[in-house]
Design a protein around this motif. Structure first.
Motif, PDB file in Angstrom:
ATOM      1  N   GLU A  14       0.816  -1.215   0.000  1.00 19.58           N
ATOM      2  CA  GLU A  14       0.000   0.000   0.000  1.00 19.58           C
ATOM      3  C   GLU A  14       0.855   1.274   0.000  1.00 19.58           C
ATOM      4  N   THR A  49      -2.238   6.826  12.015  1.00 18.48           N
ATOM      5  CA  THR A  49      -2.434   7.738  10.885  1.00 18.48           C
ATOM      6  C   THR A  49      -2.497   6.965   9.579  1.00 18.48           C
ATOM      7  N   ARG A  50      -3.426   7.358   8.729  1.00 21.10           N
ATOM      8  CA  ARG A  50      -3.520   6.757   7.398  1.00 21.10           C
ATOM      9  C   ARG A  50      -2.227   7.021   6.624  1.00 21.10           C
ATOM     10  N   ILE A  51      -1.833   6.069   5.796  1.00 23.23           N
ATOM     11  CA  ILE A  51      -0.657   6.252   4.943  1.00 23.23           C
ATOM     12  C   ILE A  51      -0.958   7.372   3.950  1.00 23.23           C
ATOM     13  N   LEU A  53      -1.166  10.663   4.486  1.00 17.59           N
ATOM     14  CA  LEU A  53      -1.949  11.808   4.966  1.00 17.59           C
ATOM     15  C   LEU A  53      -1.018  13.001   5.198  1.00 17.59           C
ATOM     16  N   THR A  64      -4.951  13.870   1.229  1.00 20.03           N
ATOM     17  CA  THR A  64      -4.115  12.805   0.659  1.00 20.03           C
ATOM     18  C   THR A  64      -4.069  13.054  -0.849  1.00 20.03           C
ATOM     19  N   LYS A  66      -5.353  11.416  -3.004  1.00 19.58           N
ATOM     20  CA  LYS A  66      -6.615  11.013  -3.643  1.00 19.58           C
ATOM     21  C   LYS A  66      -7.527  12.194  -3.962  1.00 19.58           C
ATOM     22  N   HIS A  75     -12.641   3.992  -0.279  1.00 16.49           N
ATOM     23  CA  HIS A  75     -11.867   3.308   0.752  1.00 16.49           C
ATOM     24  C   HIS A  75     -11.112   2.117   0.184  1.00 16.49           C
ATOM     25  N   PRO A  77      -8.195   0.139  -1.188  1.00 19.96           N
ATOM     26  CA  PRO A  77      -6.744   0.362  -1.107  1.00 19.96           C
ATOM     27  C   PRO A  77      -6.154   0.739  -2.470  1.00 19.96           C
TER      28      PRO A  77
END
Ligand SMILES: [Zn+2]
Length: 232
Positions: A14, A49-51, A53, A64, A66, A75, A77
């Protein structure tokens, strides 16, 4: 072990998948999608923490890579998005949502959503209004898919297919899939999609070198070496 494209890190891991997308959306480092700032941006760290961010210390908002892309509000991956893109691009006739559902192990609804988003993004080329404008930078970039050294890498013998992307600095991205790149392909795509007053930035590939591509300025940079490192 065979050097299978399906084993490449961006399709499996990821963090690598997100880094790969970041290197393409943000060739010069992160851009805040809320206020367009390019400095005072911090990467959020910590176990929970989300990767991928980031926080912008100008507008104090988080984001992010995205945001503003086909991956927004999803959501799924990133590595599955890249797997789906690879599958959709690697067969001439594409692949049905049903096949995607079975291959990726996502629900049919998710598979439908993913293929719809990816096809939509590819269709944008030549349909929406011109990109860029007076003094605005538009970058053209090609990613070679399915070459014998693995996915994704740029340039080199044995490639099968090319994704050509036009990227507005801190803005929209449009991509199209080509069997191979020629001068007439890149010229047609740029003339159809880029405002004549824009500043075009490309790499130094031969098909960019011959004459006018219909923009006010055209700057060529050899960012190959850097991209290679960033995209790893
Ligand atoms: Zn900001």
């Amino acid at each position: 072990m065979a050097n299978s494209i399906l084993n490449s890190k961006a399709l499996q891991d990821e963090a690598a998948a997100i880094a790969w997308v970041e290197a393409r959306v943000w060739p010069d480092g992160p851009v805040c999608p809320h206020c367009k700032a390019t400095d005072r941006i911090g990467k959020m760290k910590g176990k929970a923490t989300r990767i991928g961010l980031y926080k912008c210390y100008h507008c104090r908002k988080q984001f992010t890579v995205k945001v503003g892309t086909v991956f927004e509000d999803s959501h799924v991956p990133m590595r599955l998005w890249l797997q789906a893109m690879y599958l959709l691009c690697s067969s001439k006739k594409g692949i049905s949502s049903n096949q995607l559902h079975r291959t990726l192990g996502v629900t049919l609804k998710t598979a439908w959503f993913m293929s719809h988003r990816i096809r939509e993004a590819m269709r944008n080329v030549g349909i929406d209004g011109p990109m860029g404008g007076e003094g605005e930078i538009v970058e053209a970039d090609e990613t070679f898919i399915g070459n014998k050294n693995g996915f994704p890498k740029r340039r080199g013998a044995g490639h099968k297919m090319v994704v050509m992307s036009l990227v507005e600095r801190g803005g929209a991205v449009r991509s199209t899939v080509l069997d191979s790149v020629s001068r007439s392909d890149v010229e047609r795509i740029i003339r159809q999609n880029v405002d004549k007053e824009s500043r075009l930035m490309t790499d130094t590939a031969p098909y960019y070198k011959r004459g006018d591509l219909g923009t006010a300025e055209h700057e060529m940079v050899n960012h190959f070496a850097e991209e290679w490192v960033r995209g790893e």
